[in-house]
Design a protein around this motif. Sequence first.
Motif, short mmCIF file in Angstrom:
data_model
loop_
_atom_site.label_atom_id
_atom_site.label_comp_id
_atom_site.label_asym_id
_atom_site.label_seq_id
_atom_site.Cartn_x
_atom_site.Cartn_y
_atom_site.Cartn_z
N ASN A 1 3.57 -38.51 23.02
CA ASN A 1 4.07 -39.34 21.92
C ASN A 1 4.24 -38.51 20.66
O ASN A 1 3.74 -37.38 20.58
CB ASN A 1 3.11 -40.51 21.67
CG ASN A 1 1.77 -40.03 21.15
OD1 ASN A 1 1.63 -39.70 19.99
ND2 ASN A 1 0.77 -39.97 22.04
N LYS A 2 4.94 -39.09 19.69
CA LYS A 2 5.10 -38.38 18.41
C LYS A 2 4.57 -39.23 17.26
O LYS A 2 5.17 -39.29 16.18
CB LYS A 2 6.55 -37.96 18.21
CG LYS A 2 7.59 -39.03 18.37
CD LYS A 2 8.96 -38.46 18.05
CE LYS A 2 10.00 -39.57 17.98
NZ LYS A 2 11.33 -39.11 17.63
N ILE A 3 3.44 -39.86 17.50
CA ILE A 3 2.82 -40.72 16.48
C ILE A 3 2.40 -39.90 15.25
O ILE A 3 2.61 -40.32 14.11
CB ILE A 3 1.61 -41.49 17.05
CG1 ILE A 3 2.08 -42.44 18.15
CG2 ILE A 3 0.89 -42.28 15.97
CD1 ILE A 3 0.98 -43.16 18.89
N ARG A 4 1.84 -38.72 15.50
CA ARG A 4 1.38 -37.87 14.39
C ARG A 4 2.54 -37.58 13.43
O ARG A 4 2.41 -37.70 12.21
CB ARG A 4 0.79 -36.57 14.96
CG ARG A 4 0.37 -35.55 13.92
CD ARG A 4 -0.91 -35.98 13.23
NE ARG A 4 -1.17 -35.20 12.01
CZ ARG A 4 -0.72 -35.52 10.80
NH1 ARG A 4 0.07 -36.58 10.62
NH2 ARG A 4 -1.02 -34.79 9.74
N ARG B 1 3.66 -40.74 11.58
CA ARG B 1 2.71 -41.08 10.50
C ARG B 1 2.99 -40.23 9.27
O ARG B 1 2.97 -40.70 8.15
CB ARG B 1 1.26 -40.86 10.95
CG ARG B 1 0.71 -41.98 11.81
CD ARG B 1 -0.81 -41.96 11.87
NE ARG B 1 -1.37 -40.72 12.40
CZ ARG B 1 -2.07 -39.84 11.67
NH1 ARG B 1 -2.28 -40.05 10.40
NH2 ARG B 1 -2.55 -38.74 12.23
N GLN C 1 -4.69 -42.62 10.14
CA GLN C 1 -4.98 -43.23 11.45
C GLN C 1 -5.61 -44.61 11.25
O GLN C 1 -5.34 -45.54 11.99
CB GLN C 1 -5.91 -42.34 12.25
CG GLN C 1 -5.25 -41.07 12.76
CD GLN C 1 -6.23 -40.19 13.52
OE1 GLN C 1 -7.43 -40.25 13.31
NE2 GLN C 1 -5.70 -39.35 14.40
N ILE D 1 -6.49 -44.97 18.21
CA ILE D 1 -5.25 -44.32 17.72
C ILE D 1 -5.37 -42.81 17.91
O ILE D 1 -4.44 -42.14 18.37
CB ILE D 1 -5.01 -44.65 16.22
CG1 ILE D 1 -4.70 -46.14 16.04
CG2 ILE D 1 -3.90 -43.77 15.63
CD1 ILE D 1 -3.40 -46.62 16.66
N GLU E 1 -2.95 -40.48 20.14
CA GLU E 1 -2.26 -39.32 19.55
C GLU E 1 -2.51 -38.03 20.34
O GLU E 1 -1.62 -37.21 20.52
CB GLU E 1 -2.74 -39.10 18.11
CG GLU E 1 -1.88 -39.80 17.09
CD GLU E 1 -2.21 -39.37 15.66
OE1 GLU E 1 -1.93 -40.16 14.78
OE2 GLU E 1 -2.72 -38.27 15.44
N LYS E 2 -3.76 -37.88 20.79
CA LYS E 2 -4.13 -36.67 21.54
C LYS E 2 -3.72 -36.75 23.01
O LYS E 2 -4.07 -35.88 23.80
CB LYS E 2 -5.64 -36.46 21.48
CG LYS E 2 -6.18 -35.98 20.15
CD LYS E 2 -7.67 -35.80 20.32
CE LYS E 2 -8.39 -35.34 19.12
NZ LYS E 2 -9.85 -35.31 19.35
N CYS E 3 -3.04 -37.85 23.38
CA CYS E 3 -2.59 -38.09 24.76
C CYS E 3 -3.78 -38.17 25.73
O CYS E 3 -3.66 -37.76 26.89
CB CYS E 3 -1.61 -37.02 25.22
SG CYS E 3 -0.17 -36.89 24.16
#
Lengths: 156, 74
Positions: free
Chosen positions: B11-14, B17, B25, B39, B43-45
Amino acid sequence: MNMSFREKSIWISLISTLLIFGDYFLNVIALANLSEAVAKTTALELSIRAFVLIIIVEIIFQTVLALNNHKAANLGADERDKLFEYKGNNFGYTVLVIGVLLTLGRMVSLEISPEFIEQFKVLNIPFLTAHILLFSFILSEVVRFSAQLYYYRRCD
Amino acid sequence: MINLATLPIKNKIRELRFFADEMTQQELAELVGVTRQTIMAIEKCKYSPTLEVAFKIAEIFGQSIDEVFQYQSV
Protein backbone atom coordinates in the motif's frame (compact mmCIF):
# COMPACT_ATOMS: atom_id res chain seq x y z
CA MET A 1 7.87 -1.25 22.73
CA ASN A 2 4.74 0.00 20.98
CA MET A 3 1.76 -1.77 22.53
CA SER A 4 -1.94 -1.22 22.01
CA PHE A 5 -4.44 -1.05 24.87
CA ARG A 6 -5.67 -4.59 24.14
CA GLU A 7 -2.15 -5.99 24.13
CA LYS A 8 -1.36 -4.37 27.49
CA SER A 9 -4.62 -5.78 28.87
CA ILE A 10 -3.66 -9.30 27.72
CA TRP A 11 -0.22 -8.96 29.31
CA ILE A 12 -1.89 -8.10 32.64
CA SER A 13 -4.18 -11.15 32.38
CA LEU A 14 -1.32 -13.47 31.42
CA ILE A 15 1.05 -12.35 34.19
CA SER A 16 -1.61 -12.34 36.92
CA THR A 17 -2.87 -15.80 35.85
CA LEU A 18 0.66 -17.24 35.78
CA LEU A 19 1.61 -15.81 39.19
CA ILE A 20 -1.62 -16.53 41.07
CA PHE A 21 -2.43 -19.95 39.64
CA GLY A 22 1.24 -20.95 39.42
CA ASP A 23 1.46 -20.43 43.19
CA TYR A 24 -1.89 -22.21 43.62
CA PHE A 25 -0.86 -25.37 41.75
CA LEU A 26 2.52 -25.53 43.53
CA ASN A 27 0.65 -25.46 46.84
CA VAL A 28 -1.83 -28.08 45.61
CA ILE A 29 0.99 -30.50 44.75
CA ALA A 30 2.35 -30.07 48.30
CA LEU A 31 -1.05 -31.22 49.66
CA ALA A 32 -0.15 -34.82 48.81
CA ASN A 33 2.04 -34.90 51.95
CA LEU A 34 -0.74 -33.80 54.34
CA SER A 35 -3.41 -35.88 56.07
CA GLU A 36 -6.68 -36.20 54.13
CA ALA A 37 -8.80 -33.98 56.40
CA VAL A 38 -6.23 -31.17 56.52
CA ALA A 39 -5.56 -31.45 52.79
CA LYS A 40 -9.26 -31.06 51.94
CA THR A 41 -9.67 -27.92 54.03
CA THR A 42 -6.41 -26.45 52.71
CA ALA A 43 -7.38 -27.23 49.10
CA LEU A 44 -10.65 -25.34 49.51
CA GLU A 45 -8.91 -22.40 51.15
CA LEU A 46 -6.32 -22.28 48.37
CA SER A 47 -9.02 -22.34 45.68
CA ILE A 48 -11.02 -19.54 47.28
CA ARG A 49 -7.84 -17.47 47.79
CA ALA A 50 -6.74 -17.91 44.16
CA PHE A 51 -10.16 -16.99 42.70
CA VAL A 52 -10.65 -13.97 44.96
CA LEU A 53 -7.10 -12.80 44.26
CA ILE A 54 -7.41 -13.10 40.46
CA ILE A 55 -10.68 -11.14 40.48
CA ILE A 56 -9.22 -8.34 42.66
CA VAL A 57 -5.93 -8.12 40.74
CA GLU A 58 -7.70 -8.08 37.35
CA ILE A 59 -10.18 -5.41 38.47
CA ILE A 60 -7.45 -3.15 39.91
CA PHE A 61 -4.94 -3.42 37.05
CA GLN A 62 -7.49 -3.37 34.20
CA THR A 63 -9.18 -0.32 35.77
CA VAL A 64 -5.86 1.52 36.11
CA LEU A 65 -5.03 0.63 32.49
CA ALA A 66 -8.44 1.81 31.25
CA LEU A 67 -8.18 5.08 33.21
CA ASN A 68 -4.77 5.79 31.70
CA ASN A 69 -5.97 4.92 28.18
CA HIS A 70 -9.63 5.95 28.31
CA LYS A 71 -9.78 6.83 24.61
CA ALA A 72 -8.51 3.40 23.53
CA ALA A 73 -10.66 1.69 26.16
CA ASN A 74 -13.78 3.34 24.75
CA LEU A 75 -12.84 2.35 21.19
CA GLY A 76 -12.95 -1.34 22.13
CA ALA A 77 -11.50 -4.10 19.98
CA ASP A 78 -10.84 -3.28 16.34
CA GLU A 79 -10.73 -5.86 13.52
CA ARG A 80 -7.07 -6.75 14.15
CA ASP A 81 -7.72 -7.32 17.87
CA LYS A 82 -10.71 -9.52 17.00
CA LEU A 83 -8.67 -11.56 14.51
CA PHE A 84 -5.94 -12.23 17.08
CA GLU A 85 -8.55 -13.01 19.73
CA TYR A 86 -10.15 -15.54 17.38
CA LYS A 87 -6.79 -17.18 16.64
CA GLY A 88 -5.89 -17.26 20.35
CA ASN A 89 -9.27 -18.81 21.18
CA ASN A 90 -8.62 -21.62 18.69
CA PHE A 91 -5.37 -22.59 20.43
CA GLY A 92 -6.88 -22.25 23.91
CA TYR A 93 -9.92 -24.34 22.98
CA THR A 94 -7.71 -27.16 21.66
CA VAL A 95 -5.78 -27.31 24.95
CA LEU A 96 -9.03 -27.27 26.95
CA VAL A 97 -10.53 -30.13 24.91
CA ILE A 98 -7.37 -32.23 25.38
CA GLY A 99 -7.55 -31.57 29.15
CA VAL A 100 -11.22 -32.56 29.33
CA LEU A 101 -10.60 -35.74 27.32
CA LEU A 102 -7.67 -36.73 29.56
CA THR A 103 -9.84 -36.16 32.65
CA LEU A 104 -12.62 -38.27 31.15
CA GLY A 105 -10.08 -40.99 30.33
CA ARG A 106 -8.83 -40.96 33.91
CA MET A 107 -12.36 -41.17 35.32
CA VAL A 108 -13.27 -44.10 33.06
CA SER A 109 -9.98 -45.89 33.93
CA LEU A 110 -10.74 -45.56 37.64
CA GLU A 111 -14.27 -46.93 37.12
CA ILE A 112 -12.91 -49.96 35.27
CA SER A 113 -9.99 -50.66 37.63
CA PRO A 114 -10.19 -48.78 40.97
CA GLU A 115 -6.89 -50.38 42.11
CA PHE A 116 -5.19 -48.12 39.55
CA ILE A 117 -5.25 -45.23 42.04
CA GLU A 118 -3.37 -47.30 44.64
CA GLN A 119 -0.35 -47.40 42.33
CA PHE A 120 -0.24 -43.61 42.22
CA LYS A 121 -0.35 -42.62 45.89
CA VAL A 122 1.74 -39.58 45.09
CA LEU A 123 -1.30 -38.20 43.25
CA ASN A 124 -3.47 -38.62 46.33
CA ILE A 125 -4.54 -34.97 46.29
CA PRO A 126 -8.10 -34.08 47.37
CA PHE A 127 -10.46 -33.09 44.56
CA LEU A 128 -7.85 -34.32 42.07
CA THR A 129 -10.33 -34.50 39.16
CA ALA A 130 -11.42 -30.91 39.81
CA HIS A 131 -7.78 -29.83 39.99
CA ILE A 132 -6.92 -31.53 36.71
CA LEU A 133 -9.90 -29.82 35.06
CA LEU A 134 -8.93 -26.48 36.59
CA PHE A 135 -5.34 -26.97 35.45
CA SER A 136 -6.58 -27.66 31.90
CA PHE A 137 -8.66 -24.49 32.00
CA ILE A 138 -5.81 -22.33 33.33
CA LEU A 139 -3.38 -23.83 30.83
CA SER A 140 -5.85 -23.12 28.01
CA GLU A 141 -6.10 -19.51 29.20
CA VAL A 142 -2.31 -19.17 29.29
CA VAL A 143 -2.06 -20.62 25.77
CA ARG A 144 -4.86 -18.31 24.57
CA PHE A 145 -3.17 -15.18 25.96
CA SER A 146 0.28 -16.28 24.73
CA ALA A 147 -0.99 -16.95 21.21
CA GLN A 148 -2.61 -13.52 21.03
CA LEU A 149 0.58 -11.84 22.27
CA TYR A 150 2.61 -13.83 19.74
CA TYR A 151 0.49 -12.43 16.90
CA TYR A 152 0.67 -8.89 18.28
CA ARG A 153 4.48 -9.05 18.56
CA ARG A 154 4.86 -10.68 15.17
CA CYS A 155 2.66 -8.04 13.57
CA ASP A 156 4.32 -5.07 15.30
CA MET B 1 -2.20 -20.30 8.15
CA ILE B 2 -1.60 -16.73 7.00
CA ASN B 3 2.02 -15.72 7.09
CA LEU B 4 1.87 -12.28 8.68
CA ALA B 5 5.51 -11.52 7.94
CA THR B 6 5.21 -11.65 4.15
CA LEU B 7 1.83 -10.36 3.07
CA PRO B 8 1.39 -9.82 -0.66
CA ILE B 9 -0.78 -6.71 -0.28
CA LYS B 10 1.27 -3.54 -0.52
CA ASN B 11 0.00 0.00 0.00
CA LYS B 12 0.98 3.65 -0.24
CA ILE B 13 -0.71 4.91 2.91
CA ARG B 14 2.51 6.49 4.21
CA GLU B 15 2.84 8.55 1.02
CA LEU B 16 -0.85 9.50 1.05
CA ARG B 17 -0.62 10.63 4.68
CA PHE B 18 2.35 12.80 3.78
CA PHE B 19 0.40 14.55 1.00
CA ALA B 20 -2.64 14.95 3.26
CA ASP B 21 -0.96 17.67 5.34
CA GLU B 22 1.24 15.07 7.03
CA MET B 23 -1.70 13.39 8.65
CA THR B 24 -0.56 11.35 11.67
CA GLN B 25 -1.24 7.64 12.12
CA GLN B 26 -3.38 8.53 15.13
CA GLU B 27 -5.52 10.93 13.09
CA LEU B 28 -6.04 8.35 10.36
CA ALA B 29 -6.80 5.67 12.97
CA GLU B 30 -9.49 7.86 14.54
CA LEU B 31 -11.07 8.57 11.15
CA VAL B 32 -11.10 4.87 10.26
CA GLY B 33 -12.13 3.65 13.72
CA VAL B 34 -9.17 1.39 14.45
CA THR B 35 -6.13 1.67 16.72
CA ARG B 36 -2.93 3.47 15.74
CA GLN B 37 -1.10 0.14 16.01
CA THR B 38 -3.40 -1.33 13.36
CA ILE B 39 -2.68 1.55 10.94
CA MET B 40 1.03 1.07 11.63
CA ALA B 41 0.77 -2.69 10.92
CA ILE B 42 -1.13 -2.01 7.67
CA GLU B 43 1.47 0.54 6.57
CA LYS B 44 4.30 -1.91 7.24
CA CYS B 45 2.37 -4.58 5.24
CA LYS B 46 2.29 -6.82 8.29
CA TYR B 47 -1.48 -6.91 8.45
CA SER B 48 -4.01 -6.96 5.61
CA PRO B 49 -7.12 -4.95 6.48
CA THR B 50 -10.66 -6.09 5.78
CA LEU B 51 -12.38 -4.70 2.70
CA GLU B 52 -14.41 -2.36 4.91
CA VAL B 53 -11.31 -0.73 6.43
CA ALA B 54 -9.52 -0.68 3.06
CA PHE B 55 -12.48 1.16 1.48
CA LYS B 56 -12.62 3.61 4.40
CA ILE B 57 -8.90 4.42 4.05
CA ALA B 58 -9.25 4.92 0.31
CA GLU B 59 -12.31 7.13 0.82
CA ILE B 60 -10.50 9.32 3.38
CA PHE B 61 -7.72 10.03 0.86
CA GLY B 62 -10.19 10.45 -2.03
CA GLN B 63 -8.64 7.56 -3.97
CA SER B 64 -9.96 4.32 -5.37
CA ILE B 65 -9.08 1.19 -3.42
CA ASP B 66 -6.66 -0.12 -6.08
CA GLU B 67 -4.76 3.15 -5.99
CA VAL B 68 -4.10 2.68 -2.28
CA PHE B 69 -3.66 -1.11 -2.12
CA GLN B 70 -1.86 -3.30 -4.63
CA TYR B 71 -1.77 -7.07 -4.70
CA GLN B 72 1.68 -8.38 -5.57
CA SER B 73 1.59 -12.08 -6.36
CA VAL B 74 4.67 -13.98 -5.10
